[in-house]
Design a protein around this motif. Structure first.
Motif, short mmCIF file in Angstrom:
data_model
loop_
_atom_site.label_atom_id
_atom_site.label_comp_id
_atom_site.label_asym_id
_atom_site.label_seq_id
_atom_site.Cartn_x
_atom_site.Cartn_y
_atom_site.Cartn_z
N SER A 161 44.96 48.34 39.00
CA SER A 161 44.22 47.09 39.83
C SER A 161 43.01 47.77 39.70
O SER A 161 41.90 46.93 39.63
N PHE A 162 42.00 48.81 39.81
CA PHE A 162 40.97 49.84 39.26
C PHE A 162 40.62 49.62 37.74
O PHE A 162 41.70 49.73 36.81
N ASP A 163 39.25 48.77 37.48
CA ASP A 163 38.83 49.59 35.94
C ASP A 163 37.71 50.69 36.18
O ASP A 163 36.60 50.00 36.83
N MET A 164 37.76 51.29 36.37
CA MET A 164 37.15 52.89 37.35
C MET A 164 35.98 52.93 35.72
O MET A 164 35.16 53.63 36.62
N LYS A 165 36.15 52.66 35.04
CA LYS A 165 34.47 52.39 34.13
C LYS A 165 33.42 51.45 33.95
O LYS A 165 32.18 51.59 34.36
N GLY A 166 34.56 50.60 34.35
CA GLY A 166 33.46 49.08 35.08
C GLY A 166 33.12 48.94 36.68
O GLY A 166 32.42 47.77 36.87
N TYR A 167 33.64 49.70 37.56
CA TYR A 167 33.61 49.71 38.46
C TYR A 167 34.05 48.75 38.99
O TYR A 167 33.69 47.23 40.54
N LEU A 168 35.07 47.77 39.14
CA LEU A 168 35.71 46.60 38.83
C LEU A 168 36.91 46.81 39.37
O LEU A 168 37.81 47.71 39.08
N ILE A 169 37.87 45.85 40.90
CA ILE A 169 38.89 46.07 40.97
C ILE A 169 39.17 44.75 41.65
O ILE A 169 38.80 43.90 41.44
N LYS A 170 41.28 44.69 41.05
CA LYS A 170 41.45 43.39 40.74
C LYS A 170 41.90 43.46 41.76
O LYS A 170 42.90 43.45 42.51
N VAL A 171 41.95 41.89 42.80
CA VAL A 171 42.67 42.13 44.08
C VAL A 171 43.26 40.36 43.72
O VAL A 171 42.79 39.02 43.45
N LEU A 172 44.87 40.40 44.24
CA LEU A 172 45.25 38.83 44.77
C LEU A 172 45.56 38.70 45.80
O LEU A 172 45.85 39.64 46.99
N GLY A 173 44.67 38.09 46.35
CA GLY A 173 44.47 37.24 47.42
C GLY A 173 45.33 36.06 48.09
O GLY A 173 46.58 36.24 47.07
N LYS A 174 44.75 35.92 49.27
CA LYS A 174 45.34 34.13 49.84
C LYS A 174 45.64 33.40 48.67
O LYS A 174 45.15 33.30 48.25
N ARG A 175 47.48 32.72 49.05
CA ARG A 175 48.28 32.15 48.36
C ARG A 175 47.51 32.72 46.40
O ARG A 175 47.99 31.97 45.35
N GLN A 176 47.80 33.64 46.70
CA GLN A 176 47.79 34.54 44.96
C GLN A 176 46.60 34.43 44.26
O GLN A 176 47.62 34.66 42.99
N LYS A 177 45.75 34.43 44.99
CA LYS A 177 44.61 34.09 43.94
C LYS A 177 43.75 34.79 43.84
O LYS A 177 43.63 35.52 44.51
N GLU A 178 43.50 35.02 42.51
CA GLU A 178 43.15 36.74 41.81
C GLU A 178 41.41 36.66 41.98
O GLU A 178 41.05 35.84 41.26
N ARG A 179 41.36 37.73 42.54
CA ARG A 179 39.51 37.79 41.75
C ARG A 179 38.76 39.16 41.49
O ARG A 179 39.93 39.93 41.97
#
Length: 297
Positions: A161-179
Motif C-alpha cells: 500500500s506504500f510508495d515509500m519514495k513518493g511518501y504516498l499511501i493507497k487506501v481502500l475506503g468506504k464502498r471500495q473507493k480507492e484514494r
C-alpha cells in the motif's frame, strides 16, 4: 416476492455497503415491519402511508431513542421505499411515505481531538518500547494521526500500500473507493523498523501490514486497546478511540491553514458537509488566538 430480502441483497451486492451498514439497515427494517404488523395486523408495502411512518417515529421517541437514531431509522425506510419504487412494476409502490416528514433535530456534537503538542509528546518522547509490540503500536498511532485514515482502512493496509519514495499511501475506503494520500516523511524510518522486526521475529505476511505476535492480522479490539492505552498517557479526553486521531488530523490541518476541500479529499468524505464540522473547532481555536493576540481582544 420477498422485497426485504431483495433490498438487503441490493445493499450488499449493488451498493456494496459494509457489513455493519447492512446489519443496521436490516435491524431498522425488521423493527419497522414489526411495528406495522402490530398496528394494522399485517405488513403490506402498498398500505404503508405517511401517517403510519409518523406514528412509528413518535413511538421511537417515546421509547427513548435519540434524534440521531430516529433519523437513521427513517433514512432506512426512505431507502427501502426508493428501492421499491425502482421496482414499481412488481412492488406496486409509486410513492415514498417517508419523504417530507418532520424529523427530530440532531444537536451537532463537535468532534473531540487531542492537542497537537500532546501527540508530539506521545510520539517523540520515549513512550513506546523498541520491541515488536512497542514499534507496532507506535506505527499504529503514527499512521492514524499522520494520515487520518479510518480504522477499517488501517486494517486493510499491506506493505504494498506504500510508495515509500513518493511518501504516498493507497487506501481502500468506504464502498471500495480507492484514494491516494500523502504521509509524513517521518513514517518511513518507523515503517522500515517495524518491517525488519516483524519479518525477523514473526515472519513475512503479504496479506496484512499490521500483525499480532502470532503473525495474525490485527483486529478492531486490539487497535482500540492500543489507542486507548496510548492516549491515556497524554490526554484526559473522555473518548480515546481511533476516530479521535482522525479528528485530530483534520483539526490540526485546518488550524494550519489547509483548504477545506483538500481536507475533504484526504479524509475520503463524499460531501463537503461531512468535513465542515471541523471548521467549528478551528473557528473556536481562531477565536482563542484572537482574544490572546489582538490588543482589543
Amino acid at each position: 416476492m420477498n422485497y426485504q430480502e431483495s433490498f438487503i441483497n441490493y445493499l450488499k451486492y449493488e451498493k456494496r455497503n459494509s457489513s455493519h451498514t447492512v446489519i443496521a439497515y436490516k435491524k431498522d427494517l425488521d423493527q419497522f415491519v414489526l411495528f406495522c404488523t402490530e398496528m394494522v395486523g399485517e405488513f403490506d408495502v402498498k398500505r404503508v402511508d405517511t401517517k403510519l411512518v409518523r406514528n412509528w417515529i413518535v413511538s421511537l421517541m417515546e421509547r427513548g431513542y435519540t434524534p440521531r437514531s430516529v433519523n437513521r431509522k427513517v433514512s432506512t425506510i426512505k431507502a427501502y421505499f426508493r428501492f421499491l419504487m425502482k421496482n414499481a412494476e412488481t412492488s406496486g409502490v409509486e410513492t415514498n411515505p417517508a419523504i417530507n416528514l418532520p424529523l427530530p433535530k440532531i444537536r451537532k456534537k463537535l468532534p473531540g481531538f487531542v492537542e497537537e503538542n500532546n501527540l508530539h509528546h506521545l510520539l517523540d518522547d520515549g513512550f513506546f518500547s523498541d520491541d515488536f509490540r512497542g514499534v507496532r503500536d507506535k506505527l499504529i498511532i503514527t499512521l492514524l494521526y499522520g494520515t487520518g485514515i479510518r480504522l477499517a482502512e488501517l486494517l486493510k493496509l499491506k506493505e504494498s500500500s506504500f510508495d515509500m519514495k513518493g511518501y504516498l499511501i493507497k487506501v481502500l475506503g468506504k464502498r471500495q473507493k480507492e484514494r491516494i494520500i500523502p504521509y509524513p516523511r517521518s513514517i518511513n524510518p518507523l515503517l522500515q523498523q517495524y518491517l525488519e522486526i516483524r519479518n525477523r521475529e514473526v515472519g513475512y505476511t503479504p496479506d496484512a501490514l499490521l500483525v499480532t505476535e502470532k503473525g495474525e492480522p490485527v483486529y478492531e479490539k486490539l487497535i482500540y486497546r492500543v489507542v486507548k492505552r496510548s492516549l491515556e498517557m497524554v490526554t484526559s479526553l473522555e473518548k480515546k478511540s481511533p476516530h479521535v486521531l482522525r479528528h485530530s488530523y483534520a483539526t490540526h490541518l485546518l488550524n494550519k491553514g489547509a483548504d477545506l476541500n483538500a481536507v475533504k479529499e484526504l479524509l475520503g468524505h463524499s460531501s463537503l458537509s461531512a468535513t465542515q464540522i471541523y471548521t467549528h473547532t478551528t473557528f473556536e481555536k481562531l477565536h482563542d488566538i484572537y482574544k490572546q493576540a489582538h490588543p482589543r481582544g
